[in-house]
Scaffold this active site. Structure first.
Site, PDB file in Angstrom:
ATOM      1  N   SER A 221       0.808  -1.229   0.000  1.00 29.10           N
ATOM      2  CA  SER A 221       0.000   0.000   0.000  1.00 29.10           C
ATOM      3  C   SER A 221       0.842   1.281   0.000  1.00 29.10           C
ATOM      4  CB  SER A 221      -0.965   0.001   1.183  1.00 29.10           C
ATOM      5  OG  SER A 221      -1.862  -1.070   1.052  1.00 29.10           O
TER       6      SER A 221
ATOM      7  N   LYS B 294      -9.448  -6.134  10.128  1.00 34.25           N
ATOM      8  CA  LYS B 294     -10.563  -5.644   9.299  1.00 34.25           C
ATOM      9  C   LYS B 294     -11.920  -5.772   9.997  1.00 34.25           C
ATOM     10  CE  LYS B 294      -8.633  -6.471   4.700  1.00 34.25           C
ATOM     11  NZ  LYS B 294      -8.931  -6.958   3.344  1.00 34.25           N
TER      12      LYS B 294
ATOM     13  N   ASN C  39     -11.865  -1.975   5.270  1.00 34.49           N
ATOM     14  CA  ASN C  39     -10.437  -1.907   4.915  1.00 34.49           C
ATOM     15  C   ASN C  39      -9.977  -0.474   4.687  1.00 34.49           C
ATOM     16  OD1 ASN C  39     -11.544  -1.315   2.426  1.00 34.49           O
ATOM     17  ND2 ASN C  39     -10.064  -2.534   1.279  1.00 34.49           N
TER      18      ASN C  39
ATOM     19  N   ASP D 239     -12.785  -3.767  -1.086  1.00 35.75           N
ATOM     20  CA  ASP D 239     -12.308  -5.010  -1.719  1.00 35.75           C
ATOM     21  C   ASP D 239     -13.234  -5.467  -2.848  1.00 35.75           C
ATOM     22  OD1 ASP D 239     -10.006  -5.303  -0.214  1.00 35.75           O
ATOM     23  OD2 ASP D 239     -10.982  -6.504   1.334  1.00 35.75           O
TER      24      ASP D 239
ATOM     25  N   TYR E  47      -1.999 -12.169  -5.820  1.00 31.72           N
ATOM     26  CA  TYR E  47      -1.149 -11.280  -6.628  1.00 31.72           C
ATOM     27  C   TYR E  47       0.335 -11.553  -6.439  1.00 31.72           C
ATOM     28  CZ  TYR E  47      -0.760  -8.556  -2.305  1.00 31.72           C
ATOM     29  OH  TYR E  47      -0.529  -8.154  -1.007  1.00 31.72           O
TER      30      TYR E  47
END
Ligand code: ATR
Length: 281
Positions: free
Chosen positions: A14, A63, A84, A99, A220
């Site tokens: 992030s 979360k 989130n 998300d 990812y």
């Protein structure tokens, strides 16, 4: 000041993605990663007010717990019981869950509109739930399969109560997967299979894949999962987990700045960072 909180937090992408976007648009924003233990979560959220921190991303394992420390939540965060993204507006903390919308936008921006499409979703964990919430509103039908079937059935029932659509949940097994794939237009892997330490594994046999299927993997790292490679090999349209990561980050960016995120800049920053991680984490 914006940031991300989690435990662990060392491998978060992030800061890389958000700072690249802030810099590109010349915004006077800074994004930091904070290692916050569960015992300190309430104080950390309170410090948004105390320190005037404008926005936070919230990652594992906070979360769900974060919901009780914020003042209000959007419809996704309320349904999911997890946020989130937090925005601090004059001391009022608003929670969002980006998300699901991230997954939806990743598909759309890569040329696949899920409306009037049959979606097969693998998984019923936190990420899968968020994706299911968004896709339930758009898709013609949604089938959720999970290794622990009760979780998929409970999720499908909850979504049916809200949206009154054709949403079914059931067991994830080779036979149910193969059968449901025959009908599906879009397959989303929202399980952790394919991620370290299960690199080179896929729940989907290559021979079950078909060229007219769109395959999205939320994993990812690695960027090219086994599922992504197998889907490409049969000529299916593929949307990698990096796309969902970017588009959920873009949705958070919009919440904090009010501006559209520079997607290409974010994608380049994420891919550069991932390829520089020689330890593969
Ligand atoms: P996240 O927050 O990333 O979604 P999670 O909530 O732990 O993580 O969810 C992980 C998902 O991957 C779950 O759907 C899990 O299935 P179970 O609910 O049955 O545990 C799924 N998953 C993990 N490993 C799996 C495997 N080897 N085969 C099938 N599903 C798997």
């Amino acid at each position: 000041m914006c940031g991300v909180i989690g435990d662990p937090i060392g491998h978060t992408l992030s800061p890389t993605i958000q700072n690249a976007a802030f810099n590109h648009l010349g915004l006077d924003f800074l994004f930091l990663a904070f290692h916050v233990k569960t015992a300190d979560l309430e104080k950390a959220i309170g410090s948004m007010r105390g320190l005037g921190i404008h926005g936070l991303n919230v990652t594992m394992p906070h979360k769900n717990a974060v919901i009780k420390y914020i003042d209000e939540a959007d419809s996704a965060a309320t349904f999911l019981g997890s946020a989130n993204t937090i925005l601090n507006k004059d001391g009022t903390l608003s929670g969002f869950n980006t998300d699901g919308v991230g997954a939806l936008n990743a598909l759309r921006e890569n040329g696949e509109d899920p409306s009037e499409k049959k979606v097969l979703l693998l998984g019923a964990g936190g990420a899968a739930k968020a994706i299911a919430f968004s896709f339930a509103q758009e898709a013609e039908s949604l089938c959720i399969l999970n290794r622990m079937p009760e979780k998929a059935i409970v999720l499908a029932d909850a979504l049916n109560r809200v949206f009154g659509k054709r949403i079914v949940g059931g067991a994830l097994s080779p036979s149910t997967l193969q059968k449901n794939l025959q009908d599906a237009d879009i397959l989303v892997n929202a399980t952790s299979v394919g991620m370290h330490p299960t690199v080179n594994q896929s729940l989907v046999e290559p021979k079950w894949l078909k060229p007219n299927l769109t395959v999205m993997d939320i994993v990812y790292n690695p960027v090219k999962t086994q599922l992504v490679e197998d889907a490409k090999a049969v000529g299916a349209k593929v949307v990698s987990g990096v796309e969902m990561l970017i588009y959920q980050g873009a949705a958070s960016f919009k919440i904090w700045t009010g501006k559209s995120a520079p997607i290409k800049v974010m994608r380049k920053a994420a891919l550069n960072e991932l390829s520089s991680r020689v330890d593969g984490k």
